[in-house]
Motif scaffolding. Structure first.
Motif, PDB file in Angstrom:
ATOM      1  N   GLU A  39       1.769  39.153   9.420  1.00 16.31           N
ATOM      2  CA  GLU A  39       0.853  39.683   8.411  1.00 16.31           C
ATOM      3  C   GLU A  39       0.407  41.099   8.781  1.00 16.31           C
TER       4      GLU A  39
ATOM      5  N   LEU B  28       3.265  43.431   7.990  1.00 13.25           N
ATOM      6  CA  LEU B  28       3.397  43.592   6.535  1.00 13.25           C
ATOM      7  C   LEU B  28       2.313  44.531   5.996  1.00 13.25           C
ATOM      8  N   ARG B  29       1.108  44.403   6.513  1.00  9.70           N
ATOM      9  CA  ARG B  29       0.011  45.275   6.066  1.00  9.70           C
ATOM     10  C   ARG B  29       0.299  46.724   6.431  1.00  9.70           C
TER      11      ARG B  29
ATOM     12  N   ASP C 252       3.044  48.013   4.115  1.00  5.45           N
ATOM     13  CA  ASP C 252       2.481  48.271   2.776  1.00  5.45           C
ATOM     14  C   ASP C 252       1.662  49.556   2.767  1.00  5.45           C
TER      15      ASP C 252
ATOM     16  N   SER D 195       2.154  42.060   1.721  1.00  8.08           N
ATOM     17  CA  SER D 195       1.036  41.299   2.265  1.00  8.08           C
ATOM     18  C   SER D 195       0.086  40.871   1.150  1.00  8.08           C
TER      19      SER D 195
ATOM     20  N   LYS E 200      -2.954  40.187   1.651  1.00  2.00           N
ATOM     21  CA  LYS E 200      -4.280  40.697   1.984  1.00  2.00           C
ATOM     22  C   LYS E 200      -4.329  42.225   1.974  1.00  2.00           C
ATOM     23  N   PHE E 201      -3.342  42.852   1.398  1.00  2.00           N
ATOM     24  CA  PHE E 201      -3.271  44.313   1.462  1.00  2.00           C
ATOM     25  C   PHE E 201      -4.307  44.964   0.556  1.00  2.00           C
TER      26      PHE E 201
END
Length: 468
Positions: free
Chosen positions: A65, A68-69, A72, A347, A349-350
């Motif tokens: 994660e 991925l953040r 992004d 993500s 949560k981005f």
């Protein structure tokens, strides 16, 4: 049998993002209310990079994660800062994931002043960590199978995305680990492993043998394609090639095993034996060549038990002819996997740290608009001034507005009063009326004078003088 290939992560050198990005923010937004917010966002971006790349990552979804953040955020920040060698220059250094280095030379690494290079390498680590997480799953339960298949497909999609974009992102020859040929092979390997996981899921769920056979045959096909692509690559770990060859044979053997069960149900006992014999040969090849990498003992025992029972029944009861393998009907294929599309944000949560910042392309467009607007206004103002000067010249030639009387107010203008007094001094209205009455008589007299002159001019005497 469950030996899966995972990919090691690339390692990056530390990069200070704060100083160059903060300098750009302070110079571009000197009096902006958002400057402080942007400077804090720069600090957060630097911390995010350190979390994603500055320490070893656990083979866990929380580590993925973070990667991925960061990926992004790189995609979101790219259009908002002028990253280039001539403007905002940030040099990123990455090592080849598969190069272990030598005693004297060290490992292969590449340094580029390119955010596209940083994105490519981070996405490679996303794929690599996804492959490691998938390989760590417990495939004896349904949740582990689903998670494993999900991340193998993510890894396949990420490697495939790098294959399609790496050359345009770098504009030069990349290191071997992120070359289109290497990541293309890795993408296919991950897809084959995802297909194998679906095969294991179907086997665990006791689905129909016809379905399981197709899934296994498709996995064998994927592994075969990956093996062909991998044959001439010496940069991948040495165990990759034998594992791919073994998996190709194993999945073929599983396809033949389940297809033999289907043949038995259709009372094609000769076909059942032929398929089991072929499966036995395949696992024997694996055991003799690739036993160091993959164990096929359980599968071999299962195939041999089925083959022994099938031969016994056929010898004593059915006496069905056993066909050649080449004469057997081809087993169908069923692909249940596909590479995950890489479309940021990846993500869940981005949140964009620089959400309020206007992209550079928009800023440039606004600058061009302001410049063109100023040029247009200046041109129109110039035209207006020329027309004003021309108008003033014409008015001056007509003694305007000086020749115009001021008719505002209730009193008679002074010039009109003076002209009225002048008329009165010369006899007033009666004098004007008398002049008007005298006009016809004067007109008659003028005509008589003109007629007399015409007669005199037309006489012969005057013609003689006119010749000379």
């Amino acid at each position: 049998m469950a030996t899966f290939i995972s990919v090691p992560l690339k390692k990056s050198s530390e990069v200070d993002l704060v100083k160059p990005l903060s300098k750009f923010v302070t110079s571009t937004y000197p009096a902006s209310e958002d400057q402080g917010e942007y400077l804090r966002a720069v600090e957060e971006l630097n911390k995010l990079r350190k979390s994603a790349l500055g320490r070893p990552l656990d083979k866990h979804e929380s580590s993925l994660e973070i990667l991925l953040r960061y990926y992004d955020q790189l995609c979101a920040v790219e259009p908002k800062f002028p990253f280039s060698e001539n403007q905002l220059c940030l040099t990123f250094t990455w090592k080849d994931a598969f190069d272990k280095g030598s005693l004297f030379g060290g490992s292969v690494k590449l340094a580029l002043a390119s955010l596209g290079y940083e994105k490519t390498c981070v996405l490679f680590n996303v794929a690599a960590l996804a492959s490691q997480i998938a390989s760590e799953q417990n495939l004896d339960n349904d949740e582990g199978l689903k998670t494993s298949a999900k991340y193998y497909q993510l890894a396949s999609g990420a490697f495939g995305h790098i294959k399609d974009t790496v050359l345009s992102a770098l504009n030069r020859e990349p290191t071997m680990d992120i070359s289109p040929e290497t990541v293309g092979t890795l993408s296919l390997i991950m897809l084959a492993q995802a297909q194998e996981v679906f095969f294991l899921k179907a086997t665990s769920d006791k689905m129909k043998d016809a379905v399981i056979a197709k899934l296994a045959n498709q996995a064998a096909d994927f592994y075969g394609d990956a093996f062909k692509q991998c044959q001439y690559k010496d940069n991948l770990p040495k165990e990759v090639l034998p594992v791919l060859a073994a998996k190709h044979c194993i999945m073929q053997a599983n396809a033949e095993l389940h297809q033999s069960i289907l043949a038995k149900q259709k009372k094609r006992f000769g076909e059942e034996i032929a398929r089991l014999q072929h499966a036995a040969e395949l696992v024997k090849t694996v055991a003799s060549r690739y036993d160091e990498y993959v164990s096929v003992k359980d599968l071999t025992d299962k195939i041999n038990r089925c083959l022994t029972a099938a031969k016994k029944d056929n010898d004593f009861i059915y006496h069905d002819r056993v066909p050649e393998v080449k004469d057997l009907e081809h087993i169908g294929k069923a692909a249940l996997v596909k590479p995950t599309a890489i479309t940021p944000p990846l993500s869940q949560k981005f949140s964009d740290l620089f959400e309020k910042m206007v992209p550079m392309a928009v800023q440039q467009s606004m600058s061009i608009y302001s410049q063109r607007k100023a040029e247009t206004v200046n041109r129109l103002v110039g035209t207006m001034r020329e027309a004003t000067n021309l108008c003033n010249g014409v008015l001056a030639s007509l003694n305007l507005p000086a020749a115009l009387e001021d008719l505002s107010g209730d009193s008679i203008p002074q010039s009109i009063a003076e002209k009225a007094r002048n008329v009165v001094q010369h006899g007033g209205l009666q004098s004007i009326e008398q002049l008007i009455k005298d006009l016809p008589e004067l007109l008659t007299r003028n005509r008589e004078i003109l007629d007399e002159e015409k007669i005199q001019l037309s006489s012969p005497k005057n013609d003689y003088y006119l010749r000379f």
